[in-house]
Design a protein around this motif. Structure first.
Motif, PDB file in Angstrom:
ATOM      1  N   ARG A 169      69.713  20.200  78.883  1.00 40.76           N
ATOM      2  CA  ARG A 169      70.645  19.311  79.848  1.00 40.76           C
ATOM      3  C   ARG A 169      70.377  19.682  81.174  1.00 40.76           C
ATOM      4  O   ARG A 169      70.130  20.820  81.721  1.00 40.76           O
ATOM      5  CB  ARG A 169      71.781  19.477  79.248  1.00 40.76           C
ATOM      6  CG  ARG A 169      72.149  18.863  78.108  1.00 40.76           C
ATOM      7  CD  ARG A 169      73.638  18.509  77.621  1.00 40.76           C
ATOM      8  NE  ARG A 169      73.318  17.993  76.322  1.00 40.76           N
ATOM      9  CZ  ARG A 169      73.935  16.729  76.106  1.00 40.76           C
ATOM     10  NH1 ARG A 169      74.103  15.881  77.127  1.00 40.76           N
ATOM     11  NH2 ARG A 169      73.681  16.331  74.896  1.00 40.76           N
ATOM     12  N   ASP A 170      70.373  18.713  82.126  1.00 34.08           N
ATOM     13  CA  ASP A 170      70.300  18.831  83.566  1.00 34.08           C
ATOM     14  C   ASP A 170      71.282  18.106  84.255  1.00 34.08           C
ATOM     15  O   ASP A 170      71.254  16.853  84.224  1.00 34.08           O
ATOM     16  CB  ASP A 170      68.759  18.617  84.016  1.00 34.08           C
ATOM     17  CG  ASP A 170      68.601  18.746  85.511  1.00 34.08           C
ATOM     18  OD1 ASP A 170      69.541  19.211  86.233  1.00 34.08           O
ATOM     19  OD2 ASP A 170      67.471  18.847  85.754  1.00 34.08           O
ATOM     20  N   PRO A 171      72.133  18.632  84.982  1.00 33.62           N
ATOM     21  CA  PRO A 171      73.416  17.822  85.650  1.00 33.62           C
ATOM     22  C   PRO A 171      72.887  16.990  86.766  1.00 33.62           C
ATOM     23  O   PRO A 171      73.594  16.237  87.129  1.00 33.62           O
ATOM     24  CB  PRO A 171      74.340  18.877  86.038  1.00 33.62           C
ATOM     25  CG  PRO A 171      73.413  20.177  86.170  1.00 33.62           C
ATOM     26  CD  PRO A 171      72.354  20.100  84.998  1.00 33.62           C
TER      27      PRO A 171
ATOM     28  N   LEU B 193      63.209  14.599  80.415  1.00 33.29           N
ATOM     29  CA  LEU B 193      63.414  15.555  81.544  1.00 33.29           C
ATOM     30  C   LEU B 193      62.341  16.373  82.029  1.00 33.29           C
ATOM     31  O   LEU B 193      61.583  16.768  81.411  1.00 33.29           O
ATOM     32  CB  LEU B 193      64.666  16.472  81.302  1.00 33.29           C
ATOM     33  CG  LEU B 193      66.108  16.195  81.135  1.00 33.29           C
ATOM     34  CD1 LEU B 193      66.885  17.173  80.481  1.00 33.29           C
ATOM     35  CD2 LEU B 193      66.710  15.698  82.248  1.00 33.29           C
TER      36      LEU B 193
ATOM     37  N   VAL C   4      70.374  13.475  93.102  1.00 35.42           N
ATOM     38  CA  VAL C   4      70.482  12.955  92.006  1.00 35.42           C
ATOM     39  C   VAL C   4      69.351  12.607  91.408  1.00 35.42           C
ATOM     40  O   VAL C   4      68.124  12.766  91.996  1.00 35.42           O
ATOM     41  CB  VAL C   4      71.406  11.542  91.966  1.00 35.42           C
ATOM     42  CG1 VAL C   4      72.727  11.894  92.218  1.00 35.42           C
ATOM     43  CG2 VAL C   4      70.685  10.540  92.625  1.00 35.42           C
TER      44      VAL C   4
ATOM     45  N   PHE D 171      70.978  14.778  86.342  1.00 35.64           N
ATOM     46  CA  PHE D 171      70.547  13.366  85.954  1.00 35.64           C
ATOM     47  C   PHE D 171      72.037  12.701  85.185  1.00 35.64           C
ATOM     48  O   PHE D 171      72.627  13.539  84.660  1.00 35.64           O
ATOM     49  CB  PHE D 171      69.496  13.540  84.961  1.00 35.64           C
ATOM     50  CG  PHE D 171      68.208  13.799  85.476  1.00 35.64           C
ATOM     51  CD1 PHE D 171      67.329  12.786  85.790  1.00 35.64           C
ATOM     52  CD2 PHE D 171      67.885  15.290  85.865  1.00 35.64           C
ATOM     53  CE1 PHE D 171      66.090  13.099  86.520  1.00 35.64           C
ATOM     54  CE2 PHE D 171      66.514  15.488  86.129  1.00 35.64           C
ATOM     55  CZ  PHE D 171      65.672  14.255  86.451  1.00 35.64           C
ATOM     56  N   ASP D 172      71.915  11.547  85.149  1.00 33.24           N
ATOM     57  CA  ASP D 172      72.862  10.818  84.332  1.00 33.24           C
ATOM     58  C   ASP D 172      72.048   9.812  83.572  1.00 33.24           C
ATOM     59  O   ASP D 172      71.778   8.778  84.094  1.00 33.24           O
ATOM     60  CB  ASP D 172      73.907  10.362  85.272  1.00 33.24           C
ATOM     61  CG  ASP D 172      75.013   9.667  84.629  1.00 33.24           C
ATOM     62  OD1 ASP D 172      75.217   9.673  83.424  1.00 33.24           O
ATOM     63  OD2 ASP D 172      75.767   8.606  85.348  1.00 33.24           O
TER      64      ASP D 172
ATOM     65  N   ASP E  52      72.693  13.284  81.278  1.00 30.60           N
ATOM     66  CA  ASP E  52      71.915  14.528  81.745  1.00 30.60           C
ATOM     67  C   ASP E  52      70.925  15.113  80.795  1.00 30.60           C
ATOM     68  O   ASP E  52      70.474  16.134  80.801  1.00 30.60           O
ATOM     69  CB  ASP E  52      73.059  15.364  81.902  1.00 30.60           C
ATOM     70  CG  ASP E  52      73.918  15.987  80.475  1.00 30.60           C
ATOM     71  OD1 ASP E  52      73.507  15.153  79.683  1.00 30.60           O
ATOM     72  OD2 ASP E  52      74.817  16.587  80.586  1.00 30.60           O
ATOM     73  N   CYS E  53      70.533  14.260  79.586  1.00 30.64           N
ATOM     74  CA  CYS E  53      69.645  14.601  78.768  1.00 30.64           C
ATOM     75  C   CYS E  53      68.342  13.651  78.598  1.00 30.64           C
ATOM     76  O   CYS E  53      68.553  12.691  79.105  1.00 30.64           O
ATOM     77  CB  CYS E  53      70.385  14.844  77.527  1.00 30.64           C
ATOM     78  SG  CYS E  53      71.038  13.074  76.737  1.00 30.64           S
TER      79      CYS E  53
ATOM     80  N   LYS F  97      62.938  11.310  85.386  1.00 28.23           N
ATOM     81  CA  LYS F  97      62.379  11.764  84.140  1.00 28.23           C
ATOM     82  C   LYS F  97      61.217  11.107  83.826  1.00 28.23           C
ATOM     83  O   LYS F  97      60.822  10.138  84.444  1.00 28.23           O
ATOM     84  CB  LYS F  97      63.390  11.009  82.866  1.00 28.23           C
ATOM     85  CG  LYS F  97      64.671  11.808  83.234  1.00 28.23           C
ATOM     86  CD  LYS F  97      65.706  11.293  82.071  1.00 28.23           C
ATOM     87  CE  LYS F  97      67.109  11.551  82.140  1.00 28.23           C
ATOM     88  NZ  LYS F  97      68.205  11.042  81.403  1.00 28.23           N
TER      89      LYS F  97
END
Ligand SMILES: [Zn+2]
Length: 421
Positions: free
Chosen positions: A260-262, A299, A366, A264-265, A267-268, A213
């Protein structure tokens, strides 16, 4: 290179690496004794450790070893040394770089350590080692040495160059490390080069980090008017305006930039007010100024300029409503595009982890919240992977690393190096 010779090469290389356990211990022991703590954290910098590592590199058969010293009056000998080494491949126009940082964080609370943080200790299990820096980031330094030495001892040349960057100042902002190199030695970064950063990971090396990010750190200074606590209307409470601003920023930014982007954790994107500076020393004073900070992690699908435009709009409305002036200072802004998941190096790395670390290991790509020096490389349009087989216990008391992990990471990188097309 043909398939059959590839396999033979790797078996030989893997055996060679397996024979280097003592070399791991020797490097780790010597590095741990030379704490390379940044002057900003109360240390002298990387000079002694870099001198040691430079001497060790010179014992091996590198084709080029260069030191690039960033000037820093606060450090030992007024420099922050970065070391670049290259072992040529058959194709000299392209390099697979291993990036590691030589600096470490301080030991922290010494009473929490069971051993001397600056003396490497080998556990009774014969594999675990303890000491400040053994994982972050000495293991990456060790892996780079192992990978190069195995090839050299066997008299082999890789298909492309193997490059090693041992960089200063990663823990305190990289001003004298990667940032200095990108600014002053841009030619080091070849258009077809690829980068591996072993500065994050997990015990199975399943997380293959390809995106970060944007890191956007801001300082908000609100100016109102100080007055006696009993007569608020004589002044203008800057704390109240600052508090309203912090809450509005948080609420509005989360709502507006909510994709949201899965990968990432979490995801936002995240927008959090964090540090708060002290204001008045007494309860009976209406504060005339207020300072707080925000840590935003955005993101990559968003342009940080759009976030900034929204921040400016909210600041303007708070200024009007509360009759205050707000000054914004940017403390950090680092944006980088993701390395594509289908980049050849990413695929090679995933294959290598599966082969070396065995069945039951499921490496996957990831994204993280930002902060590694891969971002600086990606910002140049080059591909970078951040991964490693580590306990992932950086900066903790009793920091530990595994000899076995270092050996297997050296095999993973050798596999990538021999197969990268
Ligand atoms: Zn690190």
């Amino acid at each position: 290179m043909q398939k059959t010779s590839e396999k033979v090469d790797l078996k030989e290389i893997f055996d060679e690496i397996d024979g280097m356990r003592d070399y791991v211990l020797q490097l780790q022991q010597n590095m741990t004794k030379l704490p390379a703590i940044s002057p900003a954290s109360g240390g002298k910098g990387e000079y002694q450790k870099a001198k040691y590592l430079e001497a060790e590199l010179k014992k091996l058969k590198f084709d080029e070893i260069t030191r690039i010293d960033a000037p820093d009056k606060t450090a030992e000998n007024s420099i922050r040394p970065n070391i670049i080494a290259k072992y040529y491949g058959e194709d000299k126009s392209r390099t697979l770089w291993l990036m590691a940082h030589t600096d470490i964080v301080p030991e922290g609370d010494l009473s929490l350590w069971q051993t001397n943080p600056f003396e490497m200790v080998l556990d009774a299990d014969g594999d675990t080692i303890y000491g400040r820096g053994v994982e972050d980031n000495n293991q990456a330094v060790v892996v780079a040495f192992l990978t190069a030495r195995a090839l050299m001892d066997l008299g082999k040349r890789p298909p492309i160059n193997l490059g090693i960057m041992l960089l200063a100042d990663e823990e305190v902002g990289s001003e004298y490390g990667i940032k200095y190199l990108v600014k002053n030695h841009r030619d080091l970064f070849g258009a077809n080069d690829s980068f591996i950063v072993q500065d994050s990971g997990d015990p199975k090396s399943e997380g293959i980090e390809i995106a970060e990010k944007s890191v956007y750190w801001l300082k908000f200074s609100t100016a109102g008017k100080q007055a006696h606590g009993s007569r608020p209307s004589d002044g203008n409470n800057a704390f109240v305006a600052g508090a309203a601003l912090a809450l509005r920023l948080r609420e509005t930014l989360y709502a507006k930039f909510d994709k949201r982007d899965p990968l990432f954790d979490p995801d936002c994107s995240t927008f959090e007010p964090t540090k708060k500076e002290a204001n008045v020393p007494s309860i009976n004073i209406i504060p005339g100024s207020d300072v707080f900070y925000m840590d935003c992690r955005v993101l990559p699908c968003y342009d940080v300029n759009d976030v900034r435009a929204e921040i400016d709009r909210i600041v303007g409305s708070v200024e009007d409503e509360f009759k205050v002036q707000v000054k914004i200072d940017v403390h950090q802004l680092m944006s980088s595009p993701a390395t594509p998941a289908d980049d050849p190096m990413v695929k090679c790395y995933i294959d290598a982890v599966k082969i070396v670390n065995g069945s039951g290991v499921e490496p996957k790509t990831v994204g993280i919240g930002g902060g590694t020096f891969a971002a600086y490389v990606r910002a140049l349009g080059l591909s970078a992977v951040v991964a490693g087989r580590i306990y992932e216990n950086p900066h903790t008391p009793n920091e530990k690393a595994s000899i076995k992990f270092a050996l297997s990471d050296a095999k993973v990188i050798s596999h990538v190096l021999m197969n990268l097309k």
